[in-house]
Design an enzyme around this catalytic site. Structure first.
Site, PDB file in Angstrom:
ATOM      1  N   CYS A   1      -4.993   0.103  -9.315  1.00  0.00           N
ATOM      2  CA  CYS A   1      -4.402   0.039  -7.975  1.00  0.00           C
ATOM      3  C   CYS A   1      -4.254   1.352  -7.229  1.00  0.00           C
ATOM      4  CB  CYS A   1      -3.034  -0.616  -8.069  1.00  0.00           C
ATOM      5  SG  CYS A   1      -3.147  -2.340  -8.471  1.00  0.00           S
TER       6      CYS A   1
ATOM      7  N   ARG B   1      -9.096   0.305 -16.465  1.00  0.00           N
ATOM      8  CA  ARG B   1      -9.638   0.533 -15.119  1.00  0.00           C
ATOM      9  C   ARG B   1      -9.117   1.863 -14.556  1.00  0.00           C
ATOM     10  NH1 ARG B   1      -8.301  -5.189 -12.439  1.00  0.00           N
ATOM     11  NH2 ARG B   1      -6.413  -4.825 -13.666  1.00  0.00           N
TER      12      ARG B   1
ATOM     13  N   LEU C   1       0.843  -1.202   0.000  1.00  0.00           N
ATOM     14  CA  LEU C   1       0.000   0.000   0.000  1.00  0.00           C
ATOM     15  C   LEU C   1       0.875   1.247   0.000  1.00  0.00           C
ATOM     16  CD1 LEU C   1      -2.849  -0.837   2.566  1.00  0.00           C
ATOM     17  CD2 LEU C   1      -2.936  -0.959   0.083  1.00  0.00           C
ATOM     18  N   ALA C   2       1.939   1.211   0.799  1.00  0.00           N
ATOM     19  CA  ALA C   2       2.820   2.372   0.907  1.00  0.00           C
ATOM     20  C   ALA C   2       3.518   2.646  -0.423  1.00  0.00           C
ATOM     21  CB  ALA C   2       3.860   2.144   2.010  1.00  0.00           C
TER      22      ALA C   2
ATOM     23  N   LYS D   1      -2.514   3.655 -19.566  1.00  0.00           N
ATOM     24  CA  LYS D   1      -1.156   3.986 -20.005  1.00  0.00           C
ATOM     25  C   LYS D   1      -0.842   3.154 -21.234  1.00  0.00           C
ATOM     26  CE  LYS D   1       1.433   0.865 -17.031  1.00  0.00           C
ATOM     27  NZ  LYS D   1       2.568   0.774 -16.156  1.00  0.00           N
TER      28      LYS D   1
ATOM     29  N   ARG E   1      -0.205  14.047 -22.381  1.00  0.00           N
ATOM     30  CA  ARG E   1       0.929  13.201 -21.996  1.00  0.00           C
ATOM     31  C   ARG E   1       2.269  13.792 -22.399  1.00  0.00           C
ATOM     32  NH1 ARG E   1      -0.565   8.798 -18.663  1.00  0.00           N
ATOM     33  NH2 ARG E   1      -2.763   8.438 -19.099  1.00  0.00           N
TER      34      ARG E   1
END
Ligand code: ADP
EC number: 1.1.1.22
Length: 480
Positions: A272, A342, A217-218, A335, A447
């Site tokens: 994520c 997602r 998570l970090a 990307k 971009r």
């Protein structure tokens, strides 16, 4: 022969297991999933996910020591090591809605493992989970175990989509967390032995369970924070005449900061970053740390701001309206080198433009029309105000067309929005594109991949994120 089974044949499970099979010919790897179409695709020439190099790896091992199957229970029962790589979306209802991870899939996988197991097993958390999930899983397994011993390990995956195979071949590190008991340490060593087939020992980090869970998570929070930091700077660059590329370069030269992941863009996406930060925020709140929660929340707020800032810039540059104007959307994936959409910023940008009644013509080399329509009609979950927004109306859907060619997408368009950094967008014939567009012709580069000066010479009005504005854009300030 050691047998590995991985539950969940998704973006993480599929490529990771394929590489384990390739690097460990002495291990038999079965990837199982409840989704029949997914498994059928893994067994075909058209794999369900696009990753450079993946086809090759799968072709080399499939049918030898790599198998894809829907017979979940059989393979779990036979395995010594069971990886769990099921989806952990953000909860959309109930306690923690909008922030907490939904562990429904995880829990049902754990119950099934307990049900079908007849021998001791190592159960590995592969999908990102909240800190202390292992404890819950351990309880489910031990309470249902009929005397069978389970060891839980946390082995979060750090691969990046688009470079998954490369990342798996040469990972910066492999992280394995386990219990500090003798059995826990034995399980860590067993998993370490799998990776040691190709990963140098000094890159395999062993920690306790909670450190491993939190590290994942970090790491994602830090990565997303870097993007939001540079994106926040990009807004200031536009306001002051600084150039974000120059600022990033100068900042990144400091070895304490480093040059990677400092590109400004229309915003981060992917399954994520947002999910993991929301989860982190929730964990902080639950642990009585509201200041820490608030700090990480800002990373998402800046990301949302960057997307709406982009939409505002498009609309304000085009005389404050895009109503009925054709806008070409180049790139929809979150990307390059992936077909994954997602949480792609393209969803919010497209919805923003549709909200202003634009007509969109979308081209992405890896995303299907079905997927784009699904993404644009899906309810957006507003994490800060947990209530569902209305789905997009059928008339809005008609405002969207999906084409298979950049030239067709841009024909007769008033403006082009570049939302994914696909390499092919750098080498298009922009003179030809310009000739076939309405005038004035706009390019909004989300971009920073096109040569803005060259495009301006052709006649385009160009907006590039974080770059000094040209006279046109200065005269048409974006209203926030
Ligand atoms: P990730 O990006 O983390 O790999 P995905 O959503 O791509 O996540 O993949 C998760 C996969 O897990 C899906 O294909 C889903 O069908 C599968 N899955 C979820 N629950 C179970 C379960 N109980 N048994 C088997 N497969 C499952």
């Amino acid at each position: 022969m050691v047998k590995i089974c991985c539950i969940g044949a998704g973006y993480v499970g599929g490529p990771t297991m394929a590489v384990i099979a390739l690097k460990c010919p002495d291990i038999e790897v079965a990837v199982v999933d409840i989704s029949v179409p997914r498994i059928t695709a893994w067994n075909s020439d058209q794999l369900p996910i696009y990753e450079p190099g993946l086809d090759d790896v799968v072709k080399q091992c499939r049918g030898k020591n790599l198998f894809f199957s829907t017979d979940v229970e059989k393979h779990v029962c036979e395995a010594d090591i069971v990886f769990v790589s099921v989806n952990t979306p953000t909860k959309t209802r109930g306690l923690g809605a909008g922030k907490a991870a939904d562990l429904t899939y995880w829990e049902s996988a754990a119950r099934m493992i307990a049900d079908v197991s007849k021998s001791d097993k190592i159960v590995v958390e592969k999908s990102t989970v909240p800190v202390k999930t292992a404890e819950a899983i351990e309880k489910i397994l031990t309470h249902n175990s009929k005397g069978i011993k389970f060891q839980i390990l946390s082995n979060p995956e750090f691969l990046a989509e688009g470079t998954a195979i490369e990342d798996l071949f040469g990972p910066d590190r492999v992280l394995i967390g386990g219990r500090e008991t003798a059995d826990g340490q034995k399980a860590i060593q067993a998993l370490k032995a799998v990776y040691a087939h190709w990963v140098p020992e000094d890159r395999i980090i062993c920690t306790n369970l909670w450190s491993a869970e939190l590290s994942k998570l970090a790491a994602n929070a830090f990565l997303a924070q870097r993007i939001s930091s540079v994106n926040a700077m990009s807004a200031l660059c536009e306001a002051t005449g600084a150039d974000v590329t120059e600022v990033s370069y100068a900042v990144g030269k400091d070895t304490r900061i480093g040059p990677k992941f400092l590109n400004s863009s229309v915003g981060f996406g992917g399954s994520c970053f947002q999910k993991d930060i929301l989860n982190l925020v929730y964990i902080c709140e639950c642990n009585g740390l509201p200041e820490v929660a608030e700090y990480w929340k800002q990373v998402i707020k800046i990301n949302d701001y960057q997307k709406s800032r982009f939409v505002n810039r498009v609309v304000s540059s085009m005389f404050n309206t895009v109503s009925n104007k054709k806008i070409a959307i180049m790139g929809f994936a979150f990307k390059k080198d992936t077909g994954d959409t997602r949480e792609t910023p393209a969803i919010d940008v497209c919805k923003g433009l549709l909200g202003d009644k634009a007509r969109l013509s979308i081209y992405d080399p890896q995303v299907t029309e079905d997927q784009i329509q699904r993404d644009l009609t899906m309810n957006k979950f507003d994490w800060d105000h947990p209530l569902h927004l209305q789905p997009m109306s059928p008339t809005t859907v008609k405002q969207v067309s999906v084409v298979w060619d950049a030239y067709e997408a841009t024909k007769d368009a008033h403006g082009i929005c570049i939302l994914t950094e696909w390499d092919e967008f750098k080498t298009l014939d922009y003179q030809k594109i310009y000739d076939n567009m309405q005038k004035p012709a706009f390019v909004f580069d989300g971009r920073n991949i096109v040569n803005a000066e060259k495009l301006r010479e052709i006649g385009f009005i160009v907006y590039a994120i974080g770059k000094p504005l040209d006279a046109w854009l200065k005269d048409m300030p974006a209203v926030a």
